[in-house]
Design a protein around this motif. Structure first.
Motif, mmCIF file in Angstrom:
data_model
loop_
_atom_site.group_PDB
_atom_site.id
_atom_site.type_symbol
_atom_site.label_atom_id
_atom_site.label_comp_id
_atom_site.label_asym_id
_atom_site.label_seq_id
_atom_site.Cartn_x
_atom_site.Cartn_y
_atom_site.Cartn_z
ATOM 1 N N ILE A 1 56.374 41.523 70.295
ATOM 2 C CA ILE A 1 56.184 40.011 70.625
ATOM 3 C C ILE A 1 57.256 39.208 69.916
ATOM 4 O O ILE A 1 57.403 39.432 68.517
ATOM 5 C CB ILE A 1 54.838 39.703 70.174
ATOM 6 N N ARG A 2 57.972 38.211 70.583
ATOM 7 C CA ARG A 2 58.975 37.532 69.849
ATOM 8 C C ARG A 2 58.974 36.078 70.271
ATOM 9 O O ARG A 2 58.781 36.025 71.793
ATOM 10 C CB ARG A 2 60.437 38.314 69.928
ATOM 11 N N PRO A 3 59.746 35.198 69.527
ATOM 12 C CA PRO A 3 59.861 33.994 70.270
ATOM 13 C C PRO A 3 60.688 33.941 71.698
ATOM 14 O O PRO A 3 61.787 34.810 71.664
ATOM 15 C CB PRO A 3 60.747 33.125 69.112
ATOM 16 N N ARG A 4 60.176 33.054 72.411
ATOM 17 C CA ARG A 4 60.916 32.988 73.621
ATOM 18 C C ARG A 4 62.545 32.577 73.425
ATOM 19 O O ARG A 4 62.481 31.453 72.586
ATOM 20 C CB ARG A 4 60.380 32.135 74.734
ATOM 21 N N VAL A 5 63.719 32.979 73.939
ATOM 22 C CA VAL A 5 64.780 32.198 74.092
ATOM 23 C C VAL A 5 65.223 31.920 75.396
ATOM 24 O O VAL A 5 64.558 32.320 76.280
ATOM 25 C CB VAL A 5 65.881 33.270 73.189
ATOM 26 N N ASP A 6 66.373 31.132 75.249
ATOM 27 C CA ASP A 6 66.528 30.517 76.769
ATOM 28 C C ASP A 6 66.921 31.737 77.676
ATOM 29 O O ASP A 6 66.737 31.582 79.075
ATOM 30 C CB ASP A 6 68.033 29.513 76.613
ATOM 31 N N VAL B 1 57.312 35.648 74.053
ATOM 32 C CA VAL B 1 57.366 36.519 75.210
ATOM 33 C C VAL B 1 56.965 38.233 74.719
ATOM 34 O O VAL B 1 57.029 38.388 73.338
ATOM 35 C CB VAL B 1 58.924 36.794 76.019
ATOM 36 N N ALA B 2 56.321 38.825 75.674
ATOM 37 C CA ALA B 2 56.115 40.397 75.205
ATOM 38 C C ALA B 2 57.045 41.321 75.817
ATOM 39 O O ALA B 2 57.354 40.922 77.098
ATOM 40 C CB ALA B 2 54.717 40.659 75.497
ATOM 41 N N VAL B 3 57.754 42.184 75.091
ATOM 42 C CA VAL B 3 58.724 43.133 75.524
ATOM 43 C C VAL B 3 58.186 44.441 75.556
ATOM 44 O O VAL B 3 57.856 44.799 74.660
ATOM 45 C CB VAL B 3 60.102 42.694 74.906
ATOM 46 N N VAL B 4 58.187 44.971 76.641
ATOM 47 C CA VAL B 4 57.438 46.269 76.802
ATOM 48 C C VAL B 4 58.521 47.077 77.506
ATOM 49 O O VAL B 4 59.045 46.762 78.840
ATOM 50 C CB VAL B 4 56.172 46.364 77.930
ATOM 51 N N GLU B 5 58.840 48.267 76.968
ATOM 52 C CA GLU B 5 59.879 49.069 77.381
ATOM 53 C C GLU B 5 61.213 48.387 77.867
ATOM 54 O O GLU B 5 61.767 48.677 79.009
ATOM 55 C CB GLU B 5 59.277 49.900 78.575
ATOM 56 N N GLY B 6 61.647 47.418 76.826
ATOM 57 C CA GLY B 6 62.739 46.857 77.113
ATOM 58 C C GLY B 6 62.877 45.709 78.052
ATOM 59 O O GLY B 6 63.780 44.915 78.305
ATOM 60 N N ASN B 7 61.735 45.445 78.891
ATOM 61 C CA ASN B 7 61.610 44.345 79.831
ATOM 62 C C ASN B 7 60.586 43.216 79.394
ATOM 63 O O ASN B 7 59.568 43.753 78.802
ATOM 64 C CB ASN B 7 61.065 44.841 81.203
ATOM 65 N N VAL B 8 60.732 41.830 80.008
ATOM 66 C CA VAL B 8 59.919 40.914 79.369
ATOM 67 C C VAL B 8 58.768 41.259 80.477
ATOM 68 O O VAL B 8 58.739 41.243 81.609
ATOM 69 C CB VAL B 8 60.604 39.479 79.808
ATOM 70 N N ARG C 1 50.032 28.759 79.543
ATOM 71 C CA ARG C 1 51.196 29.552 80.128
ATOM 72 C C ARG C 1 51.057 30.927 79.996
ATOM 73 O O ARG C 1 52.012 31.563 79.450
ATOM 74 C CB ARG C 1 52.469 28.854 79.938
ATOM 75 N N LEU C 2 49.845 31.530 80.004
ATOM 76 C CA LEU C 2 49.776 33.021 79.530
ATOM 77 C C LEU C 2 49.444 33.757 80.963
ATOM 78 O O LEU C 2 48.891 33.615 81.705
ATOM 79 C CB LEU C 2 48.361 33.025 78.888
ATOM 80 N N PHE C 3 50.484 34.776 80.736
ATOM 81 C CA PHE C 3 50.724 35.729 82.053
ATOM 82 C C PHE C 3 51.280 37.017 81.633
ATOM 83 O O PHE C 3 52.153 36.842 80.575
ATOM 84 C CB PHE C 3 51.317 35.330 83.221
ATOM 85 N N VAL C 4 50.858 38.001 82.360
ATOM 86 C CA VAL C 4 51.207 39.401 81.996
ATOM 87 C C VAL C 4 51.460 40.151 83.058
ATOM 88 O O VAL C 4 51.029 40.034 84.385
ATOM 89 C CB VAL C 4 50.359 40.280 81.170
ATOM 90 N N ALA C 5 52.725 40.926 83.169
ATOM 91 C CA ALA C 5 53.232 41.313 84.454
ATOM 92 C C ALA C 5 52.206 42.357 85.056
ATOM 93 O O ALA C 5 51.737 43.075 84.159
ATOM 94 C CB ALA C 5 54.573 42.503 84.001
ATOM 95 N N ARG D 1 46.331 40.186 74.720
ATOM 96 C CA ARG D 1 45.768 40.236 73.224
ATOM 97 C C ARG D 1 47.044 39.885 72.375
ATOM 98 O O ARG D 1 46.613 38.957 71.466
ATOM 99 C CB ARG D 1 45.044 41.351 72.921
ATOM 100 N N ALA D 2 48.123 40.666 72.189
ATOM 101 C CA ALA D 2 49.129 40.446 71.472
ATOM 102 C C ALA D 2 49.738 39.253 71.427
ATOM 103 O O ALA D 2 50.045 38.531 70.385
ATOM 104 C CB ALA D 2 49.840 41.567 71.355
ATOM 105 N N LEU D 3 49.999 38.616 72.741
ATOM 106 C CA LEU D 3 50.578 37.517 72.763
ATOM 107 C C LEU D 3 49.551 36.285 72.118
ATOM 108 O O LEU D 3 49.946 35.376 71.584
ATOM 109 C CB LEU D 3 50.891 37.169 74.248
#
Ligand SMILES: CC(C)(COP(=O)(O)OP(=O)(O)OC[C@H]1O[C@@H](n2cnc3c(N)ncnc32)[C@H](O)[C@@H]1OP(=O)(O)O)[C@@H](O)C(=O)NCCC(=O)NCCS
Length: 170
Positions: free
Chosen positions: A7-12, A53-60, A94-98, A108-110
């Motif tokens: 989990i990291r801050p969203r960047v542009d 954003v949550a990053v899983v296996e390199g993807n947002v 604005r919570l959504f998960v792939a 939960r982590a977000l």
């Protein structure tokens, strides 16, 4: 960190990926009810808003936002129930998960990240969720959020979508 979930801050540079993800989520779940004609616009944060954003296996693979909560809606319901409140309110949204990344703790982590940021700012946290979004409702209740009432979420030219307001105790 949950295993494999960053989990990291969203960047542009994340916004295009978040917009694509939002279109996919809308196709599957009808979220957001406003539609996705302008997914980038829907992801714009106010001056004081923050997003992760949550990053899983390199993807947002997921997104959550935290921003000031205006009067009305959940704030009004909170005050009707508990009286005046000295702390400023903040709203999680604005919570959504792939779809492919669900069921492994990404939301939960977000939420944990957004909640701890809101608490550090000394805010009373609230949120609104459409009654149809049952998985999200179960998620909030599982994490200790308390339902504080019903409201109508007004969309576009005035269509009303039944929604619930939640607050995080403590
Ligand atoms: C709601 C949503 C964000 C959940 O994402 P997720 O990453 O799959 O959720 P998690 O894996 O972190 O789930 C955490 C808890 O939420 C609950 N939960 C989540 N999805 C659930 C489902 N489909 N059915 C039942 N409970 C569910 C469970 O209690 C789960 O805990 P458990 O795994 O220990 O049982 C995802 O389904 C989504 O993006 N939905 C569409 C968008 C939406 O409705 N957003 C809500 C905005 S208000």
């Amino acid at each position: 960190m949950n295993e494999g979930i960053e989990i990291r801050p969203r960047v542009d540079g994340d916004v295009d990926a978040c917009a694509r993800l939002l279109v996919e989520v809308h196709e599957r779940d009808g979220y957001p009810v406003e539609g996705v004609a302008d997914p980038h616009g829907w992801l714009v944060l106010g001056d004081t808003g923050r997003a992760w954003v949550a990053v899983v296996e390199g993807n947002v693979a997921g997104h959550v936002g935290l921003g000031p909560a205006g009067d009305g809606g959940a704030v009004e319901l909170w005050k009707a129930r508990y009286g005046s409140e000295e702390r400023p309110f903040a709203s999680i949204g604005r919570l959504f998960v792939a779809p492919a990344a669900r069921g492994r703790g990404v939301a939960r982590a977000l939420l944990e990240r957004a909640v701890s940021a809101g608490r550090r700012q000394g805010r009373q946290l609230v949120l609104e969720v459409m009654e149809k979004d049952r998985a999200a409702i179960r998620l909030y209740e599982h994490l200790g959020w308390e339902c504080i009432g019903r409201l109508d979420h007004v969309v576009g030219a005035g269509a009303r979508v039944p929604a619930l307001a939640y607050a995080l105790p403590g």
